[in-house]
Every structure is written in structure tokens, then in C-alpha cells.
Design an enzyme around this catalytic site. Structure first.
Site, mmCIF file in Angstrom:
data_model
loop_
_atom_site.group_PDB
_atom_site.id
_atom_site.type_symbol
_atom_site.label_atom_id
_atom_site.label_comp_id
_atom_site.label_asym_id
_atom_site.label_seq_id
_atom_site.Cartn_x
_atom_site.Cartn_y
_atom_site.Cartn_z
ATOM 1 C CB SER A 67 -0.914 -0.039 1.231
ATOM 2 O OG SER A 67 -1.699 1.115 1.297
ATOM 3 N NE ARG A 90 -0.004 4.785 10.245
ATOM 4 C CZ ARG A 90 0.462 3.648 9.806
ATOM 5 N NH1 ARG A 90 1.538 3.606 9.045
ATOM 6 N NH2 ARG A 90 -0.114 2.518 10.107
ATOM 7 C CG HIS A 93 -1.429 4.034 4.492
ATOM 8 N ND1 HIS A 93 -1.853 3.375 5.613
ATOM 9 C CD2 HIS A 93 -1.060 3.070 3.611
ATOM 10 C CE1 HIS A 93 -1.743 2.064 5.432
ATOM 11 N NE2 HIS A 93 -1.261 1.855 4.220
#
Ligand code: SF4
Ligand code: SF4
Length: 268
Positions: A67, A90, A93
Site C-alpha cells: 500500500s 499516514r 494512507h
């Protein structure tokens, strides 16, 4: 590697006495871990009577690795300095929404302030249990919503919960708002009566979220803020920002090559 103190901790102090490197010190709610001193001997795990201590290094699942590889091939994080970059990555993500790479706003003292607070065992005040659920490795996470039984005549339960939390934690807390714009507005109005270590202000919604974030970024706590422009936000993205900070707090080095990754050591 280092160790992680979890919410099971009863603050008995046995691990502090046992640690041969003085890597554990007394903190307001539970021991704080100094990753620079910890030698991974794991003696503290052995003495903890409630199994509250875990090794902090955790295997990275191949899906997370893949990912991050895809995200890094599609999203340019190079304009973000180390530390801030890991937080923004993050956030992207967790949401698969690369608009956060350009809409995020991070004050110059926010990452360092949050990392320092997390290392010292400071309370992490969340506006919703959904935010708490997303940060299971933060033993000092708290949500005050249940302490407000019904909505006050003026304002919301979320706003009243911020006021209640501020009475208990006026100094050095990390504040995380991932749900209610009114919670962020209430927090802003608490200046200068409280002194946060950092504020993660990422409420979501059509009413008030964008405006509350504008006020945070324009106000006196700007340099302590992790926020974004617009209506987007939510518990998942707020928790993602905290988890990036936790990883940096535990791992102890900051990235420097412009890339991001799930297993990078990216703290101070
Ligand atoms: S693993 Fe060892 S050195 Fe590290 S905190 Fe625990 S007792 Fe101290
Ligand atoms: S982590 Fe375990 S040994 Fe250390 S203070 Fe908490 S309960 Fe006691």
C-alpha cells in the site's frame, strides 16, 4: 525496538525499579519510555504483574508495505519536511485520499511537541470513542464524552466534554478532534486557560468543520496544530495522524530521504 506501556498499566512502578538502564521514568498516568536508553532486555515485561508492557516493534504486514509502495508512486510528499511528511503520509494512507497531501496544515512545533508529550506519558484527549479505538497503542488516551450525560442548554456534549477534560488536564496534553467541529471550537475558546502540547484538529462535516479549522490555523495555537483545509476529516484520519506520531515517538529517528514507508524509523 523499544517497549510500549498499554492501558492495562496500574502504575505500580515495578518496571521503573527493575529497568537496568533507567529507561523508564515516572509520568503522570503511567511510566514513560526513553527509547534512546532502552536496550530491549525485556526485563520490564517479566516483572509487570498485569502484562501491560509489549515490545513495540511490530511486523509490517505485506499489504501495508504494498500500500505504501503504491501511494509513494502516486503521491508527492517531497515538499513536506521530515516528521511532518510521515504524518501527512499516514493521513493519506488511512483514507486513500491524496488530497490530504496538499490540504494538510502542520505547525512548526506540532510534531516535536506531540512526540515529546507522547514519550512523557502525557494524556491524549480524544473528542470521540471512535478516535480512541483507532489508537489502541496509546495507553493515555481519554474521552470525556461519557462524563457529559446530556447536551447542555447552550452548546453540544462534545463541546462540554472538552471543557471537562480541560479542567483535569490544563497542561501538556495532546488534543485530538476527529469528529465534532463544536469540540474544536470549544477547545479554541479555552485559550489561554490551557496549554496543549499539540492539537490534532481534523473534524469532519458540512457544518462548521472547515470554519473551525480556519480558526485553529489563524489562532494562537497555529504552530501546535495538525489540521487541514476544508470539510474532510474524521476519526480515521485523526487516529492516523496520532499513530504516525506514536511510531516516531517510539522508534526514535526522523526520515531524511523524502520517502515514506510503514516500517521506516522516523522519530527524533
Ligand atoms: S526492555 Fe529493558 S531496558 Fe528497555 S525499558 Fe524494559 S527493562 Fe528497561
Ligand atoms: S507497566 Fe506494569 S510494572 Fe510498569 S507501572 Fe504499569 S503495571 Fe506496573
Amino acid at each position: 525496538m523499544s517497549v510500549l506501556i498499554t492501558r492495562r498499566c496500574t502504575a505500580c512502578g515495578s518496571c521503573i525499579i527493575t529497568c537496568p538502564e533507567s529507561a523508564l521514568t515516572s509520568a503522570p498516568l503511567m511510566p514513560a519510555v526513553d527509547p534512546d536508553r532502552c536496550t530491549d532486555c525485556l526485563a520490564c515485561l517479566e516483572v509487570c504483574p498485569v502484562d501491560a508492557i509489549q515490545p513495540s516493534a511490530h511486523p509490517i504486514h505485506p499489504i501495508e508495505v504494498e500500500s505504501y509502495r503504491i501511494m509513494n508512486s502516486e503521491v508527492d510528499f517531497s515538499s513536506w519536511p521530515a516528521g511532518q511528511r510521515e504524518v501527512v503520509a499516514r493521513m493519506v494512507h488511512a483514507t486513500a485520499d491524496d488530497s490530504f497531501a496538499s490540504s494538510a496544515r502542520i505547525g512548526s512545533e506540532a510534531v516535536e511537541g506531540a512526540i515529546s508529550a507522547l514519550r512523557s506519558g502525557a494524556p491524549v484527549i480524544c473528542d470521540a470513542r471512535m478516535v480512541m479505538a483507532g489508537i489502541p497503542s496509546v495507553p493515555t488516551a481519554r474521552c470525556y464524552l461519557d462524563q457529559v450525560e446530556r447536551s447542555p442548554e447552550a452548546g453540544t456534549r462534545s463541546a462540554a466534554a472538552m471543557t471537562a477534560a480541560a479542567a483535569d488536564h490544563p497542561d501538556g496534553a495532546v488534543w485530538v478532534i476527529g469528529n465534532a467541529p463544536t469540540a474544536l471550537m470549544a477547545l479554541i475558546e479555552l485559550h489561554p486557560r490551557i496549554r496543549p502540547a499539540a492539537i490534532i484538529g481534523l473534524p469532519v462535516g458540512y457544518v462548521g468543520a472547515a470554519a473551525a479549522k480556519v480558526d485553529l490555523w489563524a489562532g494562537p495555537w497555529r504552530e501546535l496544530a495538525i489540521t487541514n483545509v476544508g470539510r474532510k476529516g474524521g476519526s480515521a484520519v485523526a487516529a492516523a495522524a496520532v499513530n504516525a506520531l506514536v511510531r516516531m515517538a517510539v522508534d526514535g529517528e526522523w526520515g531524511s530521504d523524502g520517502g515514506t514507508g510503514p516500517g521506516r524509523r522516523v522519530g527524533k
